[in-house]
Design an enzyme around this catalytic site. Structure first.
Site, PDB file in Angstrom:
ATOM      1  N   TYR A 131       0.827  -1.198   0.000  1.00  0.00           N
ATOM      2  CA  TYR A 131       0.000   0.000   0.000  1.00  0.00           C
ATOM      3  C   TYR A 131       0.868   1.258   0.000  1.00  0.00           C
ATOM      4  CZ  TYR A 131      -3.186   3.702   1.366  1.00  0.00           C
ATOM      5  OH  TYR A 131      -3.896   4.892   1.410  1.00  0.00           O
ATOM      6  N   ARG A 161       1.206   6.677  -6.916  1.00  0.00           N
ATOM      7  CA  ARG A 161       0.098   7.598  -7.166  1.00  0.00           C
ATOM      8  C   ARG A 161       0.532   9.042  -6.945  1.00  0.00           C
ATOM      9  NH1 ARG A 161      -5.482   6.908  -3.796  1.00  0.00           N
ATOM     10  NH2 ARG A 161      -3.962   6.980  -2.090  1.00  0.00           N
ATOM     11  N   TYR A 189      -0.941  13.415   5.950  1.00  0.00           N
ATOM     12  CA  TYR A 189      -0.542  12.434   6.960  1.00  0.00           C
ATOM     13  C   TYR A 189       0.961  12.524   7.227  1.00  0.00           C
ATOM     14  CZ  TYR A 189      -4.829   9.590   7.167  1.00  0.00           C
ATOM     15  OH  TYR A 189      -6.094   9.116   7.382  1.00  0.00           O
ATOM     16  N   ARG A 203     -11.411  13.443   1.260  1.00  0.00           N
ATOM     17  CA  ARG A 203     -12.363  12.626   2.016  1.00  0.00           C
ATOM     18  C   ARG A 203     -13.690  12.468   1.274  1.00  0.00           C
ATOM     19  NH1 ARG A 203      -9.179   9.858   5.414  1.00  0.00           N
ATOM     20  NH2 ARG A 203      -7.938  11.237   6.737  1.00  0.00           N
ATOM     21  N   GLU A 217     -13.876  -0.853   6.273  1.00  0.00           N
ATOM     22  CA  GLU A 217     -13.890   0.459   5.640  1.00  0.00           C
ATOM     23  C   GLU A 217     -15.238   0.622   4.953  1.00  0.00           C
ATOM     24  OE1 GLU A 217     -10.231   1.809   3.811  1.00  0.00           O
ATOM     25  OE2 GLU A 217     -11.328   2.388   2.006  1.00  0.00           O
TER      26      GLU A 217
END
Length: 339
Positions: free
Chosen positions: A150, A157, A209, A222, A329
């Site tokens: 991940y 990305r 983050y 979000r 999730e």
């Protein structure tokens, strides 16, 4: 009109397309419907689907309930084409595209390549604004060459999207989950005009983050709020039991509670800042729940029904969450009238 089309028209939807869960027995009929923008199946292994079509399968199998497909329907017939490995459907207002890459040895390089191709497609197609992206690939928490897959995906990305001049404010809503089989699968929705980025006051924005979570930040917002001519859509990103930037709780029910609190706070922020016409979770149009452990499905489903009732169509899928300590999730969609 086909039986499937008539059934879809009876469902709530507005804007340039509607999204609903429909009986999987209708799959073959809907795959041939000229109004089908996308038809997404939930299988054990990802599949790109037949050439020239708008149907494909994710590698996130449905856990319980009657088998369904996720059906995106346009009021007008869609144009179907292929370009640079993408299966594309589009209308005058929106473009939906999907691509499945075979599993490779370097997830960061594969991700950078696909997102670079996405940006090129957006630039040349006339639909330059990403609204919503889904990212699925197997072994999401596995460590390869000292880096979790991940985290490597986030690096790829970020490297691709960082070329955008307004990087943070251009990021779409997104989900990234571990699939059970297949390669790197990405599909997305783009439009001719931008949406509005919505963040969650209970959480640090993912693109900010701390570096301990990944060498490059997760590059998504979000949620995205999009005003169409006749209504408003809210695309809610995959949301988990994270407060600030820390994962909290270690059992499915308390993680579920925190996740729903996060979604409620996101809806509230969209209401307060952009005039979204709802404030409650049970006013959403659709939910998708990803579970790391399929045996948690029944207890999670009962807890959700106790809180939301049975008014929100929901599907439960077997998908691994991006942090190994997170058990579930949830993502969502709202379609409704302008405020």
């Amino acid at each position: 009109m086909s039986q499937a089309g008539a059934r879809q028209d009876a469902l709530t939807g507005c804007g340039p397309f509607s999204v609903s869960y429909v009986d999987a027995a209708l799959h073959d009929e809907l795959a041939q419907d000229p109004h089908t923008l996308a038809l997404i199946g939930f299988k054990q292994t990802a599949s790109a689907g037949p050439a020239g079509g708008s149907a494909f399968d994710t590698g996130l199998p449905q856990i319980n309930g009657d088998p369904v497909c996720e059906y995106w329907r346009s009021p007008a017939p869609v144009e179907r084409l292929e370009s640079e490995g993408f299966r594309i459907t589009r209308t005058p207002e929106v473009m939906f595209a999907s691509r499945l890459m075979p599993e490779g040895a370097d997830i960061a390089a594969d991700t950078r390549a696909v997102y670079g191709a996405i940006l090129q497609l957006l630039e040349t197609s006339g639909y330059p604004h990403l609204l919503r992206v889904w990212n699925y690939f197997p072994h999401i928490n596995a460590v390869e060459d000292g880096t979790e897959r991940y985290q490597a995906f986030c690096v790829g990305r970020h490297q691709a999207l960082s070329v955008l001049g307004t990087f943070e404010s251009s990021l779409p809503a997104a989900s990234a989950l571990g699939s059970q089989g297949g390669g790197l699968q990405i599909y997305f929705l783009a439009a001719r005009s931008p949406g509005v980025q919505i963040e969650n006051p209970r959480q640090v924005s993912a693109f900010r983050y701390p570096e301990r979570y990944s060498p490059r930040s997760p590059s998504f917002s979000r949620a995205t709020l999009k005003h169409w001519d006749d209504c408003t859509h809210l695309y809610i990103s995959g949301t988990a039991s994270i407060v600030g930037h820390e994962s909290v709780h270690d059992d499915p029910l308390t993680q579920l509670h925190e996740t729903l609190e996060n979604i409620a706070a996101l809806i509230g922020n969209a209401h307060d800042t952009e005039g979204l016409g709802i404030r409650q979770l049970d006013e959403l149009s659709k939910l998708k729940v990803y579970l790391r452990n399929p045996t948690h499905a029944d207890v999670v489903r009962r807890a959700m029904e106790a809180r939301l009732g049975d008014s929100v169509p929901t599907v439960f899928l077997h998908g691994d969450v991006c942090r190994s300590e997170l058990l579930l999730e949830i993502e969502g969609l709202y379609t409704g009238p302008h405020p």
